[in-house]
Motif scaffolding. Structure first.
Motif, mmCIF file in Angstrom:
data_model
loop_
_atom_site.group_PDB
_atom_site.id
_atom_site.type_symbol
_atom_site.label_atom_id
_atom_site.label_comp_id
_atom_site.label_asym_id
_atom_site.label_seq_id
_atom_site.Cartn_x
_atom_site.Cartn_y
_atom_site.Cartn_z
ATOM 1 N N LYS A 223 0.865 -1.172 0.000
ATOM 2 C CA LYS A 223 0.000 0.000 0.000
ATOM 3 C C LYS A 223 0.906 1.228 0.000
ATOM 4 O O LYS A 223 1.418 1.634 1.061
ATOM 5 C CB LYS A 223 -0.918 -0.026 1.215
ATOM 6 N N PRO A 224 1.145 1.821 -1.185
ATOM 7 C CA PRO A 224 2.138 2.897 -1.273
ATOM 8 C C PRO A 224 1.815 4.111 -0.422
ATOM 9 O O PRO A 224 2.717 4.747 0.127
ATOM 10 C CB PRO A 224 2.155 3.235 -2.772
ATOM 11 N N LEU A 225 0.518 4.470 -0.278
ATOM 12 C CA LEU A 225 0.168 5.633 0.532
ATOM 13 C C LEU A 225 0.558 5.407 1.985
ATOM 14 O O LEU A 225 1.130 6.290 2.638
ATOM 15 C CB LEU A 225 -1.326 5.933 0.421
ATOM 16 N N ARG A 226 0.269 4.210 2.497
ATOM 17 C CA ARG A 226 0.638 3.899 3.873
ATOM 18 C C ARG A 226 2.155 3.961 4.051
ATOM 19 O O ARG A 226 2.662 4.403 5.082
ATOM 20 C CB ARG A 226 0.121 2.504 4.244
ATOM 21 N N GLU A 227 2.882 3.530 3.018
ATOM 22 C CA GLU A 227 4.341 3.498 3.114
ATOM 23 C C GLU A 227 4.949 4.904 3.135
ATOM 24 O O GLU A 227 5.859 5.176 3.918
ATOM 25 C CB GLU A 227 4.927 2.691 1.955
ATOM 26 N N ILE A 228 4.458 5.816 2.294
ATOM 27 C CA ILE A 228 5.071 7.152 2.263
ATOM 28 C C ILE A 228 4.705 7.968 3.504
ATOM 29 O O ILE A 228 5.373 8.966 3.807
ATOM 30 C CB ILE A 228 4.680 7.948 0.984
ATOM 31 N N LEU A 229 3.650 7.557 4.217
ATOM 32 C CA LEU A 229 3.290 8.225 5.463
ATOM 33 C C LEU A 229 3.779 7.454 6.679
ATOM 34 O O LEU A 229 3.499 7.836 7.822
ATOM 35 C CB LEU A 229 1.769 8.409 5.532
ATOM 36 N N GLY A 230 4.510 6.348 6.448
ATOM 37 C CA GLY A 230 5.063 5.540 7.517
ATOM 38 C C GLY A 230 6.399 6.077 8.003
ATOM 39 O O GLY A 230 6.900 7.103 7.525
ATOM 40 N N PRO A 231 7.021 5.385 8.946
ATOM 41 C CA PRO A 231 8.261 5.869 9.580
ATOM 42 C C PRO A 231 9.398 6.158 8.605
ATOM 43 O O PRO A 231 10.163 7.100 8.806
ATOM 44 C CB PRO A 231 8.641 4.722 10.528
ATOM 45 N N THR A 232 9.520 5.376 7.527
ATOM 46 C CA THR A 232 10.651 5.535 6.612
ATOM 47 C C THR A 232 10.613 6.859 5.872
ATOM 48 O O THR A 232 11.621 7.552 5.717
ATOM 49 C CB THR A 232 10.692 4.378 5.595
ATOM 50 N N TYR A 233 9.418 7.231 5.380
ATOM 51 C CA TYR A 233 9.306 8.376 4.487
ATOM 52 C C TYR A 233 8.538 9.563 5.062
ATOM 53 O O TYR A 233 8.442 10.602 4.419
ATOM 54 C CB TYR A 233 8.610 7.945 3.187
ATOM 55 N N LEU A 358 13.032 17.303 -10.407
ATOM 56 C CA LEU A 358 14.341 16.672 -10.257
ATOM 57 C C LEU A 358 14.469 15.992 -8.894
ATOM 58 O O LEU A 358 14.967 14.867 -8.786
ATOM 59 C CB LEU A 358 15.406 17.759 -10.421
ATOM 60 N N TRP A 359 13.993 16.689 -7.847
ATOM 61 C CA TRP A 359 14.283 16.328 -6.457
ATOM 62 C C TRP A 359 13.330 15.263 -5.902
ATOM 63 O O TRP A 359 13.766 14.334 -5.206
ATOM 64 C CB TRP A 359 14.195 17.595 -5.620
ATOM 65 N N LEU A 360 12.037 15.376 -6.175
ATOM 66 C CA LEU A 360 11.078 14.424 -5.604
ATOM 67 C C LEU A 360 11.372 12.970 -5.991
ATOM 68 O O LEU A 360 11.355 12.092 -5.128
ATOM 69 C CB LEU A 360 9.642 14.803 -5.994
ATOM 70 N N PRO A 361 11.636 12.667 -7.280
ATOM 71 C CA PRO A 361 11.940 11.269 -7.617
ATOM 72 C C PRO A 361 13.170 10.723 -6.896
ATOM 73 O O PRO A 361 13.259 9.511 -6.663
ATOM 74 C CB PRO A 361 12.173 11.315 -9.136
ATOM 75 N N GLU A 362 14.102 11.595 -6.517
ATOM 76 C CA GLU A 362 15.316 11.155 -5.826
ATOM 77 C C GLU A 362 15.055 10.767 -4.376
ATOM 78 O O GLU A 362 15.897 10.129 -3.745
ATOM 79 C CB GLU A 362 16.370 12.270 -5.853
ATOM 80 N N GLN A 363 13.885 11.143 -3.845
ATOM 81 C CA GLN A 363 13.614 10.918 -2.426
ATOM 82 C C GLN A 363 12.815 9.654 -2.141
ATOM 83 O O GLN A 363 12.658 9.280 -0.970
ATOM 84 C CB GLN A 363 12.865 12.133 -1.853
ATOM 85 N N PHE A 364 12.317 8.977 -3.199
ATOM 86 C CA PHE A 364 11.440 7.825 -2.987
ATOM 87 C C PHE A 364 11.816 6.675 -3.922
ATOM 88 O O PHE A 364 12.270 6.902 -5.045
ATOM 89 C CB PHE A 364 9.978 8.235 -3.234
ATOM 90 N N GLU A 365 11.594 5.462 -3.444
ATOM 91 C CA GLU A 365 11.876 4.279 -4.256
ATOM 92 C C GLU A 365 10.822 4.093 -5.346
ATOM 93 O O GLU A 365 9.715 4.637 -5.264
ATOM 94 C CB GLU A 365 11.940 3.039 -3.361
ATOM 95 N N THR A 366 11.164 3.289 -6.354
ATOM 96 C CA THR A 366 10.320 3.132 -7.538
ATOM 97 C C THR A 366 8.911 2.676 -7.201
ATOM 98 O O THR A 366 7.939 3.152 -7.782
ATOM 99 C CB THR A 366 10.972 2.134 -8.520
ATOM 100 N N ARG A 367 8.780 1.755 -6.243
ATOM 101 C CA ARG A 367 7.464 1.153 -5.972
ATOM 102 C C ARG A 367 6.453 2.153 -5.409
ATOM 103 O O ARG A 367 5.240 1.916 -5.444
ATOM 104 C CB ARG A 367 7.611 -0.041 -5.025
ATOM 105 N N VAL A 368 6.951 3.290 -4.855
ATOM 106 C CA VAL A 368 6.034 4.284 -4.282
ATOM 107 C C VAL A 368 6.228 5.672 -4.906
ATOM 108 O O VAL A 368 5.600 6.631 -4.473
ATOM 109 C CB VAL A 368 6.212 4.383 -2.745
ATOM 110 N N ARG A 369 7.088 5.774 -5.907
ATOM 111 C CA ARG A 369 7.500 7.090 -6.408
ATOM 112 C C ARG A 369 6.339 7.908 -6.965
ATOM 113 O O ARG A 369 6.184 9.095 -6.651
ATOM 114 C CB ARG A 369 8.591 6.918 -7.476
ATOM 115 N N ALA A 370 5.517 7.310 -7.838
ATOM 116 C CA ALA A 370 4.408 8.059 -8.442
ATOM 117 C C ALA A 370 3.383 8.471 -7.391
ATOM 118 O O ALA A 370 2.839 9.578 -7.433
ATOM 119 C CB ALA A 370 3.741 7.223 -9.536
ATOM 120 N N THR A 371 3.137 7.586 -6.421
ATOM 121 C CA THR A 371 2.203 7.912 -5.344
ATOM 122 C C THR A 371 2.721 9.082 -4.530
ATOM 123 O O THR A 371 1.971 10.019 -4.209
ATOM 124 C CB THR A 371 1.996 6.693 -4.431
ATOM 125 N N ALA A 372 4.019 9.055 -4.191
ATOM 126 C CA ALA A 372 4.614 10.140 -3.400
ATOM 127 C C ALA A 372 4.559 11.463 -4.163
ATOM 128 O O ALA A 372 4.187 12.504 -3.602
ATOM 129 C CB ALA A 372 6.064 9.782 -3.050
#
Length: 432
Positions: A223-233, A358-372
């Motif tokens: 669940k990418p939304l849960r992941e980008i709002l989780g502890p890692t991101y 430029l910067w946003l894609p560098e901050q997130f992994e591929t599996r959640v990048r578009a969602t982030a």
């Protein structure tokens, strides 16, 4: 001397782009260009469209009502932009190119339908749904270019991509200068249906990025939304949301009210209505050219001094330019020429959006990048909708648009205190 020679030869040895990468970039760029055109068409035709539609909806077309209705409709448009978050998880699940084509198709169809509006309610509905489509294009185009282009070229690719949006402003101004003046606001909205062709080409000609395909193969459905709002991101997600909100508030405060400000100043200078409209179109063209230059200058600067320092420079430039144009030049006895001169500065530093591509894609992994990417941009648009509504109310209450817009410069000053909390990704490769 030898290090300079090494850098020069390295620049010449950049990884060549294959046909799919080139086609994909131009498809994304064209979509983003037409997206920018579509967005700015509304600012250019706001007054004539509402002057015709308000009486049909039971309201007098007074300047105050036109201003208030325009702000409400634009706030609804930004809410549609905010709801465009839905495209991000879809792109992480089904791929970048299919969903990118879907965003272009949506905003094109409903922009064209706006030309058929019989009252302000119909126009509001069409612009709201067009906003949902327009809002998703940036996140998906930025994600696609970051993933599809080679590591040694993707930074400049972000700058090149962002120029498309402002090329769209320029295109909208050119269309208004020709079609809008002679055929009216409905013809302007009809031109917004053209991107359907681009959507079809994107769908048929562009391959998925290899990074997404590889991530899709090895990823257990998460669940990418849960992941980008989780502890890692969590921290980088919310910091990016705040910084993007500031950029969006500043862009739309300046860009949306710029044609109205120029028309007022031109009329005050004794120009006829048509001449004032043409002057606003020329001023918008200047603003667009300056922003394109700002977009192209940004990636090399970000590579040299880092992402955070570059954004700080652009935020300071935006604060000074907004205050100088709307807070000072707008109130001069002969303010048209100084105001237009300030627009060039405002446009250049408005290129700060290229940094986020430029910067946003560098901050997130591929599996959640578009969602982030979609979440961060959508959050800013919801806040931007509220600020735009407050701006409209302030303009109505104060009987001037200069001071309310000038006050948005304070948001960029506040942003300088947020930038230190963002991650510095200079020199890092795109996360897998």
């Amino acid at each position: 001397m030898s290090s300079l020679t090494d850098r020069t030869s390295a620049a010449r040895r950049r990884t060549p782009l294959n046909r799919s990468q080139i086609a994909g970039f131009w498809g994304a760029w064209a979509g983003w260009t037409l997206d920018g055109m579509d967005s700015f068409i509304y600012a250019l035709v706001l007054t004539p469209a509402l002057t015709e539609l308000l009486p049909r909806s039971g309201y007098a077309a007074t300047p105050a009502n036109v201003g208030l209705a325009g702000s409400i409709l634009f706030a609804l448009f930004l809410v549609g932009w905010g709801l465009s978050f839905i495209w991000g998880p879809l792109a992480d699940r089904f791929g970048r190119t299919k969903v990118l084509a879907g965003t272009i198709f949506t905003f094109a169809i409903f922009t064209g339908l706006a030309a058929t509006s019989h009252n302000v309610w119909e126009l509001a509905i069409y612009r709201f749904i067009a906003g949902v489509g327009i809002g998703g294009e940036w996140a998906l185009a930025g994600t696609y270019v970051a993933e599809a282009w080679p590591e040694d070229r993707r930074k400049m690719g972000a700058g090149y991509l962002q120029t498309g949006y402002y090329a769209g402003f320029f295109l909208a101004a050119a269309l208004n200068y020709t079609i809008g003046v002679h055929f009216g606001w409905r013809a302007m909205f009809l031109t917004g249906a053209v991107p359907v062709v681009v959507a079809i080409l994107v769908l048929l000609r562009v391959k998925e990025s290899e990074k997404w395909q590889k991530a899709e193969e090895r990823t257990v459905r998460a669940k990418p939304l849960r992941e980008i709002l989780g502890p890692t991101y969590r921290r980088r997600t919310w910091v990016a949301c705040i910084l993007l909100t500031i950029a969006i508030v500043g862009l739309w405060a300046g860009a949306v009210y710029e044609p109205s400000a120029v028309i007022q100043l031109a009329t005050k200078a004794g120009m006829t209505k048509n001449d004032a409209i043409r002057t606003a179109s020329l001023a918008t063209g200047l603003l667009s050219i300056a922003t394109i230059l700002g977009c192209l200058a940004l990636p090399p600067l970000a590579e040299r001094i880092g992402r955070k320092k570059t954004l700080a420079i652009y935020f300071v430039g935006m604060a000074v330019a907004i205050a100088g144009s709307f807070g000072w030049a707008f109130y001069l006895p002969n303010g048209l020429a100084p105001f237009i001169a300030w627009l060039f500065v405002l446009g250049f530093f408005g290129g700060n959006f290229a940094l986020f591509s430029l910067w946003l894609p560098e901050q997130f992994e591929t599996r959640v990048r578009a969602t982030a990417f979609a979440f961060c941009t959508s959050f800013g648009r919801f806040i931007g909708a509220g600020v735009n509504f407050l701006l409209g109310a302030a303009v109505l209450h104060m009987h001037t648009l200069g001071v309310p817009v000038a006050l948005t410069a304070l948001a960029f000053v506040a942003g300088l205190f947020v930038i230190p909390f963002a991650p510095e990704t200079k020199g890092e490769v795109l996360p897998q």
